[in-house]
Design a protein around this motif. Structure first.
Motif, PDB file in Angstrom:
ATOM      1  N   TYR A 130       0.919  -1.161  -0.084  1.00  0.00           N
ATOM      2  CA  TYR A 130      -0.107   0.006   0.136  1.00  0.00           C
ATOM      3  C   TYR A 130       0.788   1.075   0.067  1.00  0.00           C
TER       4      TYR A 130
ATOM      5  N   THR B   3       2.889   0.939   3.584  1.00  0.00           N
ATOM      6  CA  THR B   3       3.113  -0.571   4.382  1.00  0.00           C
ATOM      7  C   THR B   3       2.777  -1.602   3.354  1.00  0.00           C
TER       8      THR B   3
ATOM      9  N   TYR C  76       1.639  -6.255   3.592  1.00  0.00           N
ATOM     10  CA  TYR C  76       1.150  -7.095   4.370  1.00  0.00           C
ATOM     11  C   TYR C  76       1.589  -8.562   3.765  1.00  0.00           C
TER      12      TYR C  76
ATOM     13  N   MET D 203       1.913  -7.380   9.185  1.00  0.00           N
ATOM     14  CA  MET D 203       1.841  -6.084   8.413  1.00  0.00           C
ATOM     15  C   MET D 203       3.072  -5.070   9.033  1.00  0.00           C
TER      16      MET D 203
ATOM     17  N   THR E  90      -3.947  -1.394   7.838  1.00  0.00           N
ATOM     18  CA  THR E  90      -3.302  -0.897   7.036  1.00  0.00           C
ATOM     19  C   THR E  90      -3.344   0.914   6.714  1.00  0.00           C
TER      20      THR E  90
END
Length: 318
Positions: A78, A96, A98, A124, A248
């Protein structure tokens, strides 16, 4: 001469029998990227990659056509809208990654209803290697350099449960080239918690396969002999999503030390549409996915809805 003929017949029978056997497992991958829809659209959920393996499980319930066990590993990345050097302080979504491993069990009913359940474990934050993956990928394809990962969210342990239920509407009225389904799904965990509901429609360019044999919900595997099988259809899923929590965007629920977080825009409209195709052992699909505005950004007010493309490839095995 007779010996050569016998060898030829043996090879022909072996090939025929091998082809006629059921294909009880499937391997493949899913790749998501906003570049699959536009070279200028590079924001928010910017890249995803999953590898999957699924296989048929034993089933003694007469109401269930198939039980399928599935394993996946995947990574999502992201970004904010702007990732150039001049806009390092203009973040309308956190950086971030994941990273997760998943195990699931899927139930395909004779009524063409579907119940899918799965659990995920992962991380994450920096432990998800989103920065390293994105920077390496951009270098390989010669795309622009990314700035701002120093502001990424801190680590959070991921423990997730997911369930999806789909029910065929008007099952008594059979239509060979179209059908309609009511579909809902929910996520509960330390990274995502939310609920979505909507309608799924299929429009076939060929006669539609039953849902329990279709790649619509990944049910192509079968114990039955596989002769020539084709499916090709357009599908669309408009839905409403209510998101209670998204790490997130909001950061970890167990600490608030991340440098940049936002409040959610909890109610969203989402949509997905695309084409799915199967020829014998080969599955492929392309999807265009829209996500409504996900967060409140009172400072920069640049956050909007967004879209990306998803490509899926699968190959059936014995």
């Amino acid at each position: 001469m007779g010996s050569k003929k016998n060898v030829f017949v043996f090879l022909l029978l072996t090939t025929a029998l091998s082809f006629a056997q059921g294909k009880t497992s499937e391997i493949g991958f899913i790749t998501d990227n906003d570049l699959y829809t536009s070279s200028k659209n590079d924001m928010y959920y910017t890249n995803g990659l999953e590898f999957f393996y699924r296989f048929l499980s034993k089933n003694t319930n007469q109401k269930i056509n198939k039980k399928i066990t599935e394993f996946r590993i995947g990574q999502y990345i992201y970004n904010p809208r702007f990732i150039n050097e001049e806009a390092v302080t203009i973040n309308d979504r956190p950086f971030t990654g994941y990273l997760f491993a998943e195990a699931g069990r899927n139930f395909f009913y004779q009524s063409e209803s579907v119940l899918k359940t799965d659990f995920q474990f992962g991380y994450m934050g920096p432990n998800a290697f989103g920065e390293e993956t994105q920077e390496s990928f951009h270098k390989i394809i010669g795309y622009k350099e990314v700035f701002g990962w120093e502001n990424q969210l801190h680590n959070a342990l991921a423990v997730q449960a997911h369930v999806l239920y789909s029910k065929k509407l008007f099952p008594i009225k059979h239509h060979d080239f179209s059908d309609l389904h009511f579909q809902s799904e929910a996520n509960l965990g330390t990274i995502f918690t939310g609920f979505s509901t909507g309608f799924l429609a299929r429009f076939g360019f060929k006669k539609l396969l039953p849902v329990y044999d279709s790649n619509l919900h990944d049910a192509s595997v079968s114990f039955e002999p596989q002769h020539t099988i084709q499916e090709f259809y357009f599908y669309a899923i408009p839905s409403v999503n209510y998101q209670f929590y998204d790490a997130t965007i909001q950061g970890s629920m167990f600490n608030d030390g991340s440098p940049l977080t936002f409040d959610l825009e909890p109610l969203r409209f989402n949509a997905e549409a695309g084409f799915k195709y199967r020829y014998n052992n080969f599955n492929i699909s392309y999807s265009f996915i829209y996500r409504g505005r996900e967060l409140k950004d009172p400072v920069h007010n640049t956050n909007t809805g967004y879209f990306y493309g998803s490509i899926r490839l699968g190959f059936l095995l014995k």
